[in-house]
Design a protein around this motif. Structure first.
Motif, PDB file in Angstrom:
ATOM      1  N   PHE A 375       1.812   5.576   7.009  1.00 36.46           N
ATOM      2  CA  PHE A 375       0.792   5.510   5.957  1.00 36.46           C
ATOM      3  C   PHE A 375       0.097   4.158   6.055  1.00 36.46           C
ATOM      4  O   PHE A 375       0.747   3.125   6.260  1.00 36.46           O
ATOM      5  CB  PHE A 375       1.433   5.682   4.580  1.00 36.46           C
ATOM      6  CG  PHE A 375       1.891   7.083   4.285  1.00 36.46           C
ATOM      7  CD1 PHE A 375       1.321   7.808   3.251  1.00 36.46           C
ATOM      8  CD2 PHE A 375       2.871   7.702   5.051  1.00 36.46           C
ATOM      9  CE1 PHE A 375       1.724   9.104   2.974  1.00 36.46           C
ATOM     10  CE2 PHE A 375       3.293   8.986   4.789  1.00 36.46           C
ATOM     11  CZ  PHE A 375       2.715   9.700   3.748  1.00 36.46           C
ATOM     12  N   ILE A 376      -1.224   4.137   5.874  1.00 39.38           N
ATOM     13  CA  ILE A 376      -2.032   2.930   6.061  1.00 39.38           C
ATOM     14  C   ILE A 376      -2.332   2.293   4.703  1.00 39.38           C
ATOM     15  O   ILE A 376      -2.830   2.959   3.783  1.00 39.38           O
ATOM     16  CB  ILE A 376      -3.344   3.261   6.793  1.00 39.38           C
ATOM     17  CG1 ILE A 376      -3.027   3.871   8.167  1.00 39.38           C
ATOM     18  CG2 ILE A 376      -4.206   2.018   6.945  1.00 39.38           C
ATOM     19  CD1 ILE A 376      -4.242   4.371   8.901  1.00 39.38           C
ATOM     20  N   TYR A 377      -2.045   0.989   4.605  1.00 38.88           N
ATOM     21  CA  TYR A 377      -2.247   0.284   3.357  1.00 38.88           C
ATOM     22  C   TYR A 377      -3.643  -0.306   3.295  1.00 38.88           C
ATOM     23  O   TYR A 377      -4.114  -0.945   4.245  1.00 38.88           O
ATOM     24  CB  TYR A 377      -1.212  -0.829   3.202  1.00 38.88           C
ATOM     25  CG  TYR A 377      -1.384  -1.664   1.950  1.00 38.88           C
ATOM     26  CD1 TYR A 377      -1.266  -1.088   0.680  1.00 38.88           C
ATOM     27  CD2 TYR A 377      -1.675  -3.030   2.036  1.00 38.88           C
ATOM     28  CE1 TYR A 377      -1.418  -1.848  -0.458  1.00 38.88           C
ATOM     29  CE2 TYR A 377      -1.828  -3.800   0.890  1.00 38.88           C
ATOM     30  CZ  TYR A 377      -1.701  -3.198  -0.358  1.00 38.88           C
ATOM     31  OH  TYR A 377      -1.864  -3.951  -1.498  1.00 38.88           O
ATOM     32  N   ASN A 382      -5.766  -1.668  -3.039  1.00 43.35           N
ATOM     33  CA  ASN A 382      -4.352  -1.554  -3.425  1.00 43.35           C
ATOM     34  C   ASN A 382      -3.906  -0.092  -3.446  1.00 43.35           C
ATOM     35  O   ASN A 382      -3.435   0.434  -4.463  1.00 43.35           O
ATOM     36  CB  ASN A 382      -4.104  -2.198  -4.794  1.00 43.35           C
ATOM     37  CG  ASN A 382      -2.603  -2.352  -5.083  1.00 43.35           C
ATOM     38  OD1 ASN A 382      -1.795  -2.397  -4.164  1.00 43.35           O
ATOM     39  ND2 ASN A 382      -2.266  -2.421  -6.357  1.00 43.35           N
ATOM     40  N   SER A 383      -4.064   0.551  -2.299  1.00 39.22           N
ATOM     41  CA  SER A 383      -3.710   1.963  -2.197  1.00 39.22           C
ATOM     42  C   SER A 383      -3.273   2.264  -0.762  1.00 39.22           C
ATOM     43  O   SER A 383      -3.396   1.416   0.134  1.00 39.22           O
ATOM     44  CB  SER A 383      -4.889   2.848  -2.581  1.00 39.22           C
ATOM     45  OG  SER A 383      -5.967   2.654  -1.678  1.00 39.22           O
ATOM     46  N   ILE A 391      -5.336   9.920  -0.520  1.00 37.83           N
ATOM     47  CA  ILE A 391      -5.122   8.589  -1.085  1.00 37.83           C
ATOM     48  C   ILE A 391      -3.907   8.596  -2.024  1.00 37.83           C
ATOM     49  O   ILE A 391      -3.774   9.472  -2.875  1.00 37.83           O
ATOM     50  CB  ILE A 391      -6.372   8.114  -1.841  1.00 37.83           C
ATOM     51  CG1 ILE A 391      -7.586   8.094  -0.908  1.00 37.83           C
ATOM     52  CG2 ILE A 391      -6.138   6.722  -2.434  1.00 37.83           C
ATOM     53  CD1 ILE A 391      -7.425   7.185   0.290  1.00 37.83           C
ATOM     54  N   LEU A 392      -3.048   7.585  -1.842  1.00 35.35           N
ATOM     55  CA  LEU A 392      -1.913   7.375  -2.735  1.00 35.35           C
ATOM     56  C   LEU A 392      -2.200   6.141  -3.576  1.00 35.35           C
ATOM     57  O   LEU A 392      -2.338   5.028  -3.052  1.00 35.35           O
ATOM     58  CB  LEU A 392      -0.607   7.169  -1.944  1.00 35.35           C
ATOM     59  CG  LEU A 392       0.021   8.395  -1.283  1.00 35.35           C
ATOM     60  CD1 LEU A 392      -0.777   8.825  -0.031  1.00 35.35           C
ATOM     61  CD2 LEU A 392       1.469   8.116  -0.919  1.00 35.35           C
ATOM     62  N   LYS A 393      -2.340   6.305  -4.901  1.00 33.34           N
ATOM     63  CA  LYS A 393      -2.709   5.221  -5.793  1.00 33.34           C
ATOM     64  C   LYS A 393      -1.471   4.482  -6.321  1.00 33.34           C
ATOM     65  O   LYS A 393      -0.385   5.043  -6.385  1.00 33.34           O
ATOM     66  CB  LYS A 393      -3.528   5.771  -6.971  1.00 33.34           C
ATOM     67  CG  LYS A 393      -4.862   6.378  -6.545  1.00 33.34           C
ATOM     68  CD  LYS A 393      -5.636   6.861  -7.762  1.00 33.34           C
ATOM     69  CE  LYS A 393      -6.991   7.446  -7.357  1.00 33.34           C
ATOM     70  NZ  LYS A 393      -7.765   7.921  -8.532  1.00 33.34           N
ATOM     71  N   TYR A 394      -1.702   3.223  -6.711  1.00 38.77           N
ATOM     72  CA  TYR A 394      -0.618   2.392  -7.235  1.00 38.77           C
ATOM     73  C   TYR A 394      -0.103   2.989  -8.540  1.00 38.77           C
ATOM     74  O   TYR A 394      -0.867   3.342  -9.439  1.00 38.77           O
ATOM     75  CB  TYR A 394      -1.115   0.970  -7.466  1.00 38.77           C
ATOM     76  CG  TYR A 394      -0.116   0.074  -8.169  1.00 38.77           C
ATOM     77  CD1 TYR A 394       1.009  -0.381  -7.502  1.00 38.77           C
ATOM     78  CD2 TYR A 394      -0.312  -0.311  -9.489  1.00 38.77           C
ATOM     79  CE1 TYR A 394       1.931  -1.202  -8.133  1.00 38.77           C
ATOM     80  CE2 TYR A 394       0.592  -1.134 -10.131  1.00 38.77           C
ATOM     81  CZ  TYR A 394       1.718  -1.575  -9.451  1.00 38.77           C
ATOM     82  OH  TYR A 394       2.616  -2.378 -10.085  1.00 38.77           O
ATOM     83  N   ARG A 407       5.259   0.941  -5.947  1.00 39.05           N
ATOM     84  CA  ARG A 407       5.262   2.382  -5.685  1.00 39.05           C
ATOM     85  C   ARG A 407       3.838   2.953  -5.735  1.00 39.05           C
ATOM     86  O   ARG A 407       3.063   2.637  -6.654  1.00 39.05           O
ATOM     87  CB  ARG A 407       6.147   3.082  -6.707  1.00 39.05           C
ATOM     88  CG  ARG A 407       6.333   4.576  -6.481  1.00 39.05           C
ATOM     89  CD  ARG A 407       7.348   5.162  -7.460  1.00 39.05           C
ATOM     90  NE  ARG A 407       6.953   4.968  -8.845  1.00 39.05           N
ATOM     91  CZ  ARG A 407       7.481   4.086  -9.671  1.00 39.05           C
ATOM     92  NH1 ARG A 407       8.418   3.262  -9.239  1.00 39.05           N
ATOM     93  NH2 ARG A 407       7.060   3.985 -10.927  1.00 39.05           N
ATOM     94  N   TYR A 408       3.513   3.797  -4.741  1.00 40.77           N
ATOM     95  CA  TYR A 408       2.208   4.459  -4.649  1.00 40.77           C
ATOM     96  C   TYR A 408       2.464   5.961  -4.522  1.00 40.77           C
ATOM     97  O   TYR A 408       3.369   6.387  -3.803  1.00 40.77           O
ATOM     98  CB  TYR A 408       1.429   3.958  -3.437  1.00 40.77           C
ATOM     99  CG  TYR A 408       1.153   2.468  -3.477  1.00 40.77           C
ATOM    100  CD1 TYR A 408      -0.075   1.981  -3.915  1.00 40.77           C
ATOM    101  CD2 TYR A 408       2.132   1.544  -3.102  1.00 40.77           C
ATOM    102  CE1 TYR A 408      -0.320   0.616  -3.958  1.00 40.77           C
ATOM    103  CE2 TYR A 408       1.898   0.187  -3.145  1.00 40.77           C
ATOM    104  CZ  TYR A 408       0.668  -0.275  -3.580  1.00 40.77           C
ATOM    105  OH  TYR A 408       0.426  -1.624  -3.633  1.00 40.77           O
ATOM    106  N   ARG A 409       1.632   6.775  -5.212  1.00 41.32           N
ATOM    107  CA  ARG A 409       1.880   8.205  -5.220  1.00 41.32           C
ATOM    108  C   ARG A 409       0.570   8.987  -5.090  1.00 41.32           C
ATOM    109  O   ARG A 409      -0.461   8.604  -5.652  1.00 41.32           O
ATOM    110  CB  ARG A 409       2.594   8.630  -6.501  1.00 41.32           C
ATOM    111  CG  ARG A 409       3.082  10.081  -6.482  1.00 41.32           C
ATOM    112  CD  ARG A 409       3.798  10.433  -7.769  1.00 41.32           C
ATOM    113  NE  ARG A 409       4.981   9.610  -7.991  1.00 41.32           N
ATOM    114  CZ  ARG A 409       6.151   9.842  -7.423  1.00 41.32           C
ATOM    115  NH1 ARG A 409       6.297  10.870  -6.578  1.00 41.32           N
ATOM    116  NH2 ARG A 409       7.171   9.062  -7.697  1.00 41.32           N
TER     117      ARG A 409
END
Length: 521
Positions: A375-377, A382-383, A391-394, A407-409
């Motif tokens: 997964f790319i930060y 900040n995701s 997209i995984l949000k904070y 944690r990002y989900r």
């Protein structure tokens, strides 16, 4: 034709046999039956005893008596009502009672009843008491009644050992050991059962109070009333412990408290299995192995026990150690930071979480293409972006051992409709896939770097010999594998008695015996 007498065939053999038998009878008659000393036990006798010579000059009981005689015992005199020149029965001297308990613990005797019996015949106990017998109730009450005075006694002992150069606080090692509580494993009950038992106990107390003296003797009635009230008090204390467990966040279904020792907790034992126990925390000075602090806690692990241990050392000796060494059970991010703030060099194994994730991925069925590293930060937003572009949000942060974890989900709708869900998050049915980003504090990074040095590793190699020796003595030599008393306060006092005894044994080995050797004959 005549035949000579005694010349018949076979007569010679018969005559010889008869002669030997007569000779044997005469021999036995002259010797007689053996006579032995008669052991007569059904008798009374008077005996002169030189009490001073009951034990030798280098007997440990003499060392205990001598050491306790150097301490200020005025704190034990507050409750003494017998005054010189006034009526009243004299009390036993605190120096004698302390010496009896210290010597008894050193010999593996932790029972007041056992000490009373030994006072009747064992030379060392007779020497200490002057050949008198001390009641077990007196001994038992003295052991757990003077908590403040006992703590002061321990501090005075550390002062004497420091004056002899046995304590430096250059390096202190802390370790925890589990000692079984005076409670059975099947004495743990749920709250509903305890409440029911309390109602029954209250009814029993009321019935006994109403019982007339004609129904039973006064002595038996008092004993039954006392036992019933003690049980009632233990059950009330058990209900208070349920409130404490609730405040600690313990799940209601898992809350169970012992009805015999409510403050005990079920803990994992070193040899395997679980049992009602207390966690005894011992701080040992590395120079000569003197115990400089001891505490008893209800926690089943050592995770948050280092700082309270350092506080106890400071309370006892007025300063903190320069170095502290522990095993991995004490290591946490907060502990590392706290030791840094207190300017104490901390030596302990640096437990790394790297490598733990692979087994977690395998158990969850996550393929290599969808592990967190893929997964790319995006630092600006900040995701994270997953391999499928979602997209995984904070979502929040949490503390994980030595690190802070962010944690990002992903959204649930993105994951539930994804064709690669079976490889990415097959177990997620309600939420979307999550990943964590770890951040290490500067203090933790410095700690990791220090523990890579040869000096730190060499210091840690000495930990077991220093830190675990008092534990071994207390359990194996003193026989304290299970407490004789109940309740956190009394258990703490018994642990303090054991460590006080251990320190006096160290003094005997390093100071008293050497002084006895150099003295002229």
């Amino acid at each position: 034709m005549g035949i000579e007498q005694g010349t018949l065939p076979g007569c010679e053999a018969a005559v010889g046999s008869q002669t030997e038998a007569q000779t044997k009878q005469r021999s036995e008659a002259s010797v007689g039956k053996p006579r032995y000393e008669v052991i007569e036990r059904e008798q009374l006798c008077w005996r002169q005893i030189d009490i001073e010579r009951l034990i030798g000059a280098e007997h440990p009981a003499r060392a205990v008596w001598e050491f306790i005689g150097q301490l200020d015992l005025s704190a034990y005199q507050k409750e003494v009502r017998a005054i010189e020149g006034k009526a009243g029965r004299p009390r036993w001297e605190p120096r004698l009672l302390i010496s009896l308990w210290v010597y008894a613990y050193s010999q593996g005797v932790g029972s007041a009843r056992g000490i009373e019996e030994l006072c009747e015949w064992e030379p060392a106990y007779q020497w200490l008491t002057g050949s008198r017998v001390i009641n077990a109730h007196t001994l038992s009450d003295f052991r757990v009644k003077h908590d403040t005075a006992l703590n002061g006694l321990f501090v005075q002992t550390l002062g004497l050992l420091s004056a002899d150069g046995l304590i430096t606080l250059e390096r202190v090692m802390q370790d925890g050991t589990k000692i079984r509580a005076n409670a059975a494993s099947d004495s743990f009950r749920r709250q509903e059962r305890v409440e029911q038992a309390l109602r029954e106990a209250q009814a029993q107390v009321g019935a006994l109070d109403a019982q007339s003296e004609e129904e039973t003797s006064r002595r038996m009635a008092k004993a039954r009333q006392r036992a019933a009230r003690e049980r009632q008090e233990r059950l009330k204390a058990a209900l208070e412990q349920f409130n404490q467990l609730a405040e600690q966040g313990k799940d209601k279904e898992q809350r169970r408290v012992s009805t015999s020792d409510p403050e005990a907790r079920v803990m994992k034992q070193p040899g395997g299995g679980y049992a009602p126990s207390y966690n005894v925390q011992i701080d040992t000075d590395a120079k000569n192995g003197v115990v400089v602090a001891v505490g008893v806690v209800q926690a089943g692990n050592d995770f948050e026990q280092l700082e309270p241990g350092i506080d106890r050392v400071q309370d006892h000796l007025g300063k903190t150690p320069k170095e502290v060494v522990t095993d991995a059970g004490f290591v946490s991010r907060d502990t590392i930071v706290a030791m840094k703030e207190r300017e104490i060099e901390y030596i302990a194994p640096c437990v790394d979480e790297v490598g733990k994730g692979q087994s977690s991925y395998d158990s969850r069925g996550v393929s290599a293409e969808y592990q967190s590293s893929q997964f790319i930060y995006d630092a600006q937003n900040n995701s994270y972006r997953c391999p499928q572009g979602k997209i995984l949000k904070y979502e929040g942060k949490e503390e994980r051992h030595l690190q802070l974890s962010y944690r990002y989900r992903a959204q649930r709708s993105d994951c539930q409709g994804c064709p690669m869900k079976s490889q990415c998050c097959p177990g997620n049915r309600v939420t979307g896939r999550s990943v964590h980003r770890s951040e290490e504090l500067a203090e933790v990074a410095e700690f990791r770097q220090k523990m890579e040095t040869q000096r730190a590793r060499e210091i840690y190699k000495t930990r077991a010999q220093v830190a675990e020796t008092p534990n071994l003595w207390i359990k194996a030599k003193f026989g304290l594998r299970q407490f004789s008393v109940r309740g956190l306060a009394k258990v703490g006092m018994e642990a303090l008695w054991a460590c006080l005894t251990y320190n006096i044994r160290v003094w005997m080995r390093l100071c008293w015996r050497k002084a006895a050797v150099v003295q002229p004959a």
